[in-house]
Scaffold this motif. Sequence first.
Motif, PDB file in Angstrom:
ATOM      1  N   ARG A  55       0.832  -1.210   0.000  1.00  0.00           N
ATOM      2  CA  ARG A  55       0.000   0.000   0.000  1.00  0.00           C
ATOM      3  C   ARG A  55       0.866   1.260   0.000  1.00  0.00           C
ATOM      4  NH1 ARG A  55      -5.020  -1.905   0.394  1.00  0.00           N
ATOM      5  NH2 ARG A  55      -5.550   0.219  -0.142  1.00  0.00           N
ATOM      6  N   PRO A  56       0.303   2.389  -0.440  1.00  0.00           N
ATOM      7  CA  PRO A  56      -1.063   2.545  -0.947  1.00  0.00           C
ATOM      8  C   PRO A  56      -1.241   1.905  -2.325  1.00  0.00           C
ATOM      9  CG  PRO A  56       0.162   4.608  -1.185  1.00  0.00           C
ATOM     10  CD  PRO A  56       1.038   3.673  -0.413  1.00  0.00           C
ATOM     11  N   SER A  57      -2.419   1.357  -2.574  1.00  0.00           N
ATOM     12  CA  SER A  57      -2.715   0.851  -3.917  1.00  0.00           C
ATOM     13  C   SER A  57      -3.011   2.062  -4.803  1.00  0.00           C
ATOM     14  CB  SER A  57      -3.908  -0.104  -3.875  1.00  0.00           C
ATOM     15  OG  SER A  57      -5.094   0.577  -3.519  1.00  0.00           O
ATOM     16  N   ARG A 211      -9.825   5.874   2.676  1.00  0.00           N
ATOM     17  CA  ARG A 211      -8.983   7.014   3.108  1.00  0.00           C
ATOM     18  C   ARG A 211      -7.944   7.333   2.038  1.00  0.00           C
ATOM     19  NH1 ARG A 211      -8.999   4.321   7.998  1.00  0.00           N
ATOM     20  NH2 ARG A 211      -6.789   3.808   7.880  1.00  0.00           N
ATOM     21  N   GLU A 212      -7.331   6.283   1.496  1.00  0.00           N
ATOM     22  CA  GLU A 212      -6.362   6.507   0.414  1.00  0.00           C
ATOM     23  C   GLU A 212      -7.040   7.105  -0.813  1.00  0.00           C
ATOM     24  OE1 GLU A 212      -3.363   2.719   1.305  1.00  0.00           O
ATOM     25  OE2 GLU A 212      -4.502   2.797  -0.549  1.00  0.00           O
ATOM     26  N   ALA A 213      -8.181   6.517  -1.206  1.00  0.00           N
ATOM     27  CA  ALA A 213      -8.856   6.968  -2.434  1.00  0.00           C
ATOM     28  C   ALA A 213      -9.229   8.441  -2.327  1.00  0.00           C
ATOM     29  CB  ALA A 213     -10.105   6.122  -2.692  1.00  0.00           C
ATOM     30  N   GLU A 215      -7.741  10.807  -0.484  1.00  0.00           N
ATOM     31  CA  GLU A 215      -6.535  11.621  -0.619  1.00  0.00           C
ATOM     32  C   GLU A 215      -6.053  11.651  -2.075  1.00  0.00           C
ATOM     33  OE1 GLU A 215      -2.726  10.718   1.512  1.00  0.00           O
ATOM     34  OE2 GLU A 215      -4.076  10.870   3.254  1.00  0.00           O
ATOM     35  N   GLN A 216      -6.105  10.483  -2.729  1.00  0.00           N
ATOM     36  CA  GLN A 216      -5.579  10.379  -4.092  1.00  0.00           C
ATOM     37  C   GLN A 216      -6.416  11.188  -5.078  1.00  0.00           C
ATOM     38  OE1 GLN A 216      -5.715   6.077  -3.853  1.00  0.00           O
ATOM     39  NE2 GLN A 216      -3.485   5.894  -4.066  1.00  0.00           N
ATOM     40  N   ILE A 217      -7.749  11.145  -4.937  1.00  0.00           N
ATOM     41  CA  ILE A 217      -8.576  11.879  -5.900  1.00  0.00           C
ATOM     42  C   ILE A 217      -8.461  13.386  -5.661  1.00  0.00           C
ATOM     43  CG2 ILE A 217     -10.822  11.886  -4.689  1.00  0.00           C
ATOM     44  CD1 ILE A 217     -10.388  11.015  -8.397  1.00  0.00           C
ATOM     45  N   LEU A 218      -8.298  13.772  -4.383  1.00  0.00           N
ATOM     46  CA  LEU A 218      -8.101  15.200  -4.098  1.00  0.00           C
ATOM     47  C   LEU A 218      -6.790  15.686  -4.712  1.00  0.00           C
ATOM     48  CD1 LEU A 218      -9.440  15.484  -0.421  1.00  0.00           C
ATOM     49  CD2 LEU A 218     -10.467  16.470  -2.482  1.00  0.00           C
ATOM     50  N   LEU A 241     -14.253   1.137   0.935  1.00  0.00           N
ATOM     51  CA  LEU A 241     -14.246   2.332   0.090  1.00  0.00           C
ATOM     52  C   LEU A 241     -15.226   3.381   0.608  1.00  0.00           C
ATOM     53  CD1 LEU A 241     -13.292   3.814  -2.489  1.00  0.00           C
ATOM     54  CD2 LEU A 241     -15.219   2.762  -3.674  1.00  0.00           C
ATOM     55  N   PHE A 242     -16.450   2.951   0.956  1.00  0.00           N
ATOM     56  CA  PHE A 242     -17.526   3.915   1.258  1.00  0.00           C
ATOM     57  C   PHE A 242     -17.257   4.697   2.545  1.00  0.00           C
ATOM     58  CE2 PHE A 242     -20.918   0.902  -0.817  1.00  0.00           C
ATOM     59  CZ  PHE A 242     -20.300   1.059  -2.042  1.00  0.00           C
TER      60      PHE A 242
END
Length: 397
Positions: A55-57, A211-213, A215-218, A241-242
């Motif tokens: 991780r992170p993936s 939490r990763e997703a 941060e990553q999309i931001l 994810l949710f």
Amino acid sequence: MSNDAPGFFGSYGGRFVPPQLETPLAEVAEAYEEAIKDPAFMAEYEALLTDYVGRPSPLFKAQRLTDELGGATIYLKREDLNHTGAHKINHCLGEALLAKRMGKKKLLAETGAGQHGVALATAAALVGLECEIHMGAIDIAKQHPNVVRMQLLGAKVVSVESGGACLKDAVDSAFGVFAADYHDTFFAIGSVVGPHPYPIMVRDFQSIVGREAREQILAKEGRLPDVLIACVGGGSNAMGLFNAFLDDADVKIYGVEPAGRDLGVVGEHAATMTLGSDGMLHGMKTIVLQDEQGEPTAVHSIASGLDYPGVGPQHAHLKETGRVEYVHASDAETLEAFQLLCRTEGIIPALESSHALAHAMRIAPGMGSDEIIVVNLSGRGDKDIDYVAERLAELDS
Ligand SMILES: *Cc1c(COP(=O)(O)O)cnc(C)c1O
């Protein structure tokens, strides 16, 4: 029991178990509460997520898929790139570390197709615990490679011959061993299901995905996605994810369950949210596909990780409140989505994850090109290629 009792999500959840399991499960809940407040425990867990799981993936922008569908931009959360090829290792490692902290000698679990068994056997080998996996005799015959994997990883695979020799019987068998030997064993459930504290504990261990997703999309887009999509069997990759987006009212969330071959025929689908009703299953109150006697019905899905006649209690509650919309995808739609991702992105997805992709295929064309969908790619599909090849050959003939 009141709705704010521990382990309840609205009216769903709880801990409905035989009296001899009450104390051992209360001990797990207590140990878990302590562990997550202990910085040393969390540091060990997070270091393994980084150095062992990888991780992170990545959050990958699927540009050719996006172009092909001609609408919203699609991102894939690549849980398929984790060590062992799916999201399950996230919570199996957490459960293994907790078992070790509690002084247990052995991890115990049931498995259906073997995915949970393999992830748990992996974590047991890493952490240095024994591992005992109960599996229906019929599943053992069908899933030979996973049985070999578990054995190579040092696990003992117990063949369950009772009842229908399937997942439900393996659950009963494993619970029986746990009740008799809980001093030395830790029962490691494979999804956000079962009695309290498992739905909360497994969700928390999986919540790293969201939490990763987030941060990553931001970082990539400077804003939150418009839509999240994940497949729902028991519901652990979806909750993972949710969870980080539940308070963001503008993020629309879909859970996708298997419509199988035919929604109109009992035993030909596993569309629990669509066709189930309130009931009891595996120590929890939730939504269940059940017959008139309250017995869980037979289920089918092209994805063996989704053929479960219940769902995690938090999902039942999220359906009740309307925060998450639950939809379904058939075997045929899932096969289409599987092939499309292979050809457009060079990624072979798990058939489970292909259910989520099928819903993205359905809605992306009707969305604007400035809109964003994040799909949880819960696992890789190498395990599914023989089955897919057979099904495609059938469709050709
Ligand atoms: C087990 C599995 C699932 C289903 O389990 P959930 O608890 O619903 O996430 C989904 N995808 C993959 C790849 C799996 O192995």
